[in-house]
Enzyme design. Structure first.
Site, PDB file in Angstrom:
ATOM      1  N   ARG A   1       0.875  -1.181   0.000  1.00 44.23           N
ATOM      2  CA  ARG A   1       0.000   0.000   0.000  1.00 44.23           C
ATOM      3  C   ARG A   1       0.902   1.217   0.000  1.00 44.23           C
ATOM      4  O   ARG A   1       1.689   1.417   0.923  1.00 44.23           O
ATOM      5  CB  ARG A   1      -0.905  -0.018   1.234  1.00 44.23           C
TER       6      ARG A   1
ATOM      7  N   GLU B   1     -11.332   5.594  -5.863  1.00 47.95           N
ATOM      8  CA  GLU B   1     -11.657   4.178  -5.988  1.00 47.95           C
ATOM      9  C   GLU B   1     -11.992   3.798  -7.428  1.00 47.95           C
ATOM     10  O   GLU B   1     -12.576   4.585  -8.173  1.00 47.95           O
ATOM     11  CB  GLU B   1     -12.853   3.830  -5.097  1.00 47.95           C
TER      12      GLU B   1
ATOM     13  N   ARG C   1      -1.057  -5.058   4.973  1.00 41.83           N
ATOM     14  CA  ARG C   1      -0.265  -4.731   3.794  1.00 41.83           C
ATOM     15  C   ARG C   1       0.974  -3.927   4.195  1.00 41.83           C
ATOM     16  O   ARG C   1       0.940  -3.147   5.146  1.00 41.83           O
ATOM     17  CB  ARG C   1      -1.104  -3.930   2.796  1.00 41.83           C
TER      18      ARG C   1
END
Length: 332
Positions: A89, A97, A156
């Site tokens: 990330r 998005e 992540r």
């Protein structure tokens, strides 16, 4: 008698000398002996001491990895030096998005309207395309940030991604593909400043901002399933930001509408024709941008070289493939 005593003494002396010669020989337990066995403590230490350095760096280290997938604008998957796969990330940034609905109020100045959401959706697609063009199948460097920690809430890895000597996270912000993500990390002030400059310049996703908000007007429709909104005043010079002006159609009906051959035109007669197979699903929107780009299910591009919609007022006319006027929308 004298001879027998002498022999006995010689034999005794030989035995003593032989015993002395054996002391310190190959069978010795001396710690200096090459064949000496290590103690239990020494064995434990030897077994627990790593023979090679770990390939997974500490939170403050850097590591070179291979990108195997670009998930979206701010998430990638890589192969680590030890062969494991990790999801990365990108630290300090947030792109719109592409797999879910956007929330305009997360992006300062973006209107909380269908047009604002549609614009952010297109910006998310642009960010993903940009990331793929820069990172796909590349060998990149991950740089960690002690202040942020190595992993985020979802497990992540959090990192700055450096490609061709450039910090990609920062490039996302300066090019208007991402907002600064409000969290704790070392580069926070620099990223926040970069976002402000991009936002004030109307760069990238910031062309969706309030400055280019939906024009108000009245519409006349023969098909009450359709509604339309217009962003006529793009941030900056309209002719330099053609995709910052656009018309958005929305299907408020219960069934899909086949827009094949339908047209949209302005008061001066400039006309765009929807391609065969273009459909507008129930509840969905379709945005027509004035400039160039790659058509998707939610966004199409006119390919004009100059602005179309007048900032001071214009009329949008939508016609079916047979030329029947379906909707007109006039704004001032």
């Amino acid at each position: 008698m004298v001879r027998r005593t002498t022999v006995t003494l010689v034999i005794a002396l030989f035995v003593v000398l032989a015993g002395c010669a054996g002391t310190g020989g190959a069978g010795s337990d001396s710690p200096d002996s090459p064949s000496a066995e290590p103690t239990t403590t020494e064995m434990t230490a030897a077994e627990t001491t790593p023979q090679t350095q770990s390939l997974t760096p500490s939170a403050s280290g850097d590591v070179t990895v291979d990108v195997v997938e670009v998930v979206d604008g701010d998430t990638i998957k890589v192969v680590m030096p030890n062969g494991s796969r990790e999801t990365i990330r990108l630290l300090g940034v947030d792109t719109p998005e592409v797999y879910g609905e956007n929330t305009p109020d997360e992006f300062e100045g973006i209107p909380e309207t269908d047009a604002g959401k549609a614009c952010l959706g297109a910006a998310g697609d642009d960010a993903s395309a940009y990331a793929k063009s820069r990172l796909s199948d590349e060998t990149v460097e991950l740089r960690y940030d002690e202040k942020a920690g190595k992993r985020g809430y979802y497990g992540r890895i959090l990192a700055y991604v450096v490609v061709d000597g450039s910090e990609f996270n920062y490039d996302l912000i300066t090019d208007g593909h991402a907002r600064f993500y409000d969290s704790s990390f070392e580069e926070r002030e620099r990223y926040e400043r970069a976002e402000r400059e991009a936002r004030e310049g109307g760069v990238g996703l910031w062309s969706c901002a309030t400055e280019g908000s939906t024009a108000s007007g009245e519409d006349t429709a023969t098909d009450d399933r359709l509604s339309v909104s217009v962003v006529a005043d793009a941030p900056g010079n309209d002719n330099d930001n053609l995709n910052g002006e656009y018309v958005t159609l929305r299907n408020d009906g219960d069934e899909s509408i086949d827009l094949s051959g339908w047209t949209i035109s302005d008061a001066a007669g400039a006309t765009y024709t929807f391609a065969t197979g273009t459909k507008l699903a129930s509840g969905a929107t379709l945005t027509l941008h004035t400039g160039t780009g790659t058509d998707t299910e939610t966004d199409v591009y006119w390919g004009r070289s100059g602005a179309v919609w007048n900032n001071g007022g214009d009329t949008v006319t939508v016609r079916s493939s047979t030329g029947t006027e379906v909707l007109t929308y006039t704004y001032e």
